[in-house]
Design an enzyme around this catalytic site. Structure first.
Site, mmCIF file in Angstrom:
data_model
loop_
_atom_site.group_PDB
_atom_site.id
_atom_site.type_symbol
_atom_site.label_atom_id
_atom_site.label_comp_id
_atom_site.label_asym_id
_atom_site.label_seq_id
_atom_site.Cartn_x
_atom_site.Cartn_y
_atom_site.Cartn_z
ATOM 1 N N ARG A 90 -9.394 1.430 8.816
ATOM 2 C CA ARG A 90 -8.952 0.081 9.176
ATOM 3 C C ARG A 90 -10.100 -0.741 9.766
ATOM 4 O O ARG A 90 -9.935 -1.910 10.062
ATOM 5 C CB ARG A 90 -7.885 0.130 10.262
ATOM 6 N N ARG A 145 11.478 -6.543 5.002
ATOM 7 C CA ARG A 145 11.272 -5.125 4.684
ATOM 8 C C ARG A 145 12.285 -4.210 5.379
ATOM 9 O O ARG A 145 12.570 -4.360 6.569
ATOM 10 C CB ARG A 145 9.859 -4.707 5.077
ATOM 11 N N LYS A 172 0.835 -1.216 0.000
ATOM 12 C CA LYS A 172 0.000 0.000 0.000
ATOM 13 C C LYS A 172 0.866 1.261 0.000
ATOM 14 O O LYS A 172 0.630 2.188 -0.757
ATOM 15 C CB LYS A 172 -0.925 0.043 1.234
ATOM 16 N N ARG A 191 -0.696 -8.550 13.371
ATOM 17 C CA ARG A 191 -1.204 -7.547 12.440
ATOM 18 C C ARG A 191 -2.049 -8.200 11.341
ATOM 19 O O ARG A 191 -3.039 -7.635 10.893
ATOM 20 C CB ARG A 191 -0.035 -6.752 11.847
#
Ligand code: AMP
Length: 208
Positions: free
Chosen positions: A86, A125, A13, A167
């Site tokens: 969210r 990441r 995103k 998450r």
């Protein structure tokens, strides 16, 4: 242009929002980035948000809504929202906030991607604290230097194995229901999130 990007953590995103923002000259608004900035500056808001972020839980709606509403109101050219809404409550509040100014969302992009792919991406990441680039340990040298601005790349504090699992669970429980919410409104666009950032970007631009 008023866009929302939805997808699990690691779907890309942030990467796609940055590209869309540059291509269409529309501000990129990432609640995750705004909250992390508040945490690093140790502001009162950051101190409240930090315990939730470090566990991979959602920060309470009232905290997030305050930041988003202020930014959205000030943005005449529109916005590309990344990481917000969210949950259903946040989506309803966003609709109300836009309606008050006679505006509405143009589209919601759902970046659809396999769980294995996101876990692999999040574990690898790296982010650049200076220019905000999002990279993978696989694409940089072992010294973790940003190829764009030469700053030392970092791992995000919440990209640990345990927090990643939580998450993804939080995404399934709270964010996934948003797909139906926006599909019923006729503004949801499904995009395959597998492949390179260029491939995903092309798919998004063609769909708009
Ligand atoms: P992100 O950078 O979008 O992955 O967000 C990182 C963390 O910030 C999330 O795991 C949440 O703890 C918090 N966060 C970001 N956006 C929101 C939001 N819209 N509502 C609640 N918490 C959020």
């Amino acid at each position: 242009m008023r866009l929302v990007l939805i997808g699990p953590p690691g779907a890309g995103k942030g990467t796609q929002a940055k590209r869309l923002s540059q291509s269409f000259s529309v501000p990129h608004l990432s609640t995750g980035d705004l909250l992390r900035e508040a945490v690093s500056k140790k502001t009162p808001l950051g101190k409240k948000a930090e315990p939730y972020i470090s566990k991979g839980e959602l920060v309470p709606d009232n905290i997030v809504l305050d930041i988003v509403e202020e930014k959205i109101r000030g943005s005449e050219s529109g916005f590309i929202l990344d990481g917000f809404p969210r949950n259903i409550e946040q989506a309803r509040e966003l609709d109300l906030c836009l309606e008050r100014d006679g505006r509405k969302l143009d589209a919601v992009i759902n970046i659809d991607i396999k769980e294995d792919t996101v876990v692999e991406r999040l574990k690898n990441r790296l982010v650049c604290p200076k220019c905000g680039a999002i990279l993978s340990v696989k694409d940089v040298s072992s010294t973790w230097i940003c190829p764009r601005c030469k700053a030392k790349l970092k791992k995000r504090a919440d990209d640990t194995e345990e927090t990643i699992k939580n998450r993804i669970k939080v995404y399934m429980d709270y964010t996934l229901p948003l797909l139906d919410y926006y599909r019923k409104k006729g503004i949801l666009i499904d995009i395959i999130g597998e492949g390179s950032p260029d491939e995903v970007f092309d798919r998004i631009v063609k769909s708009l």
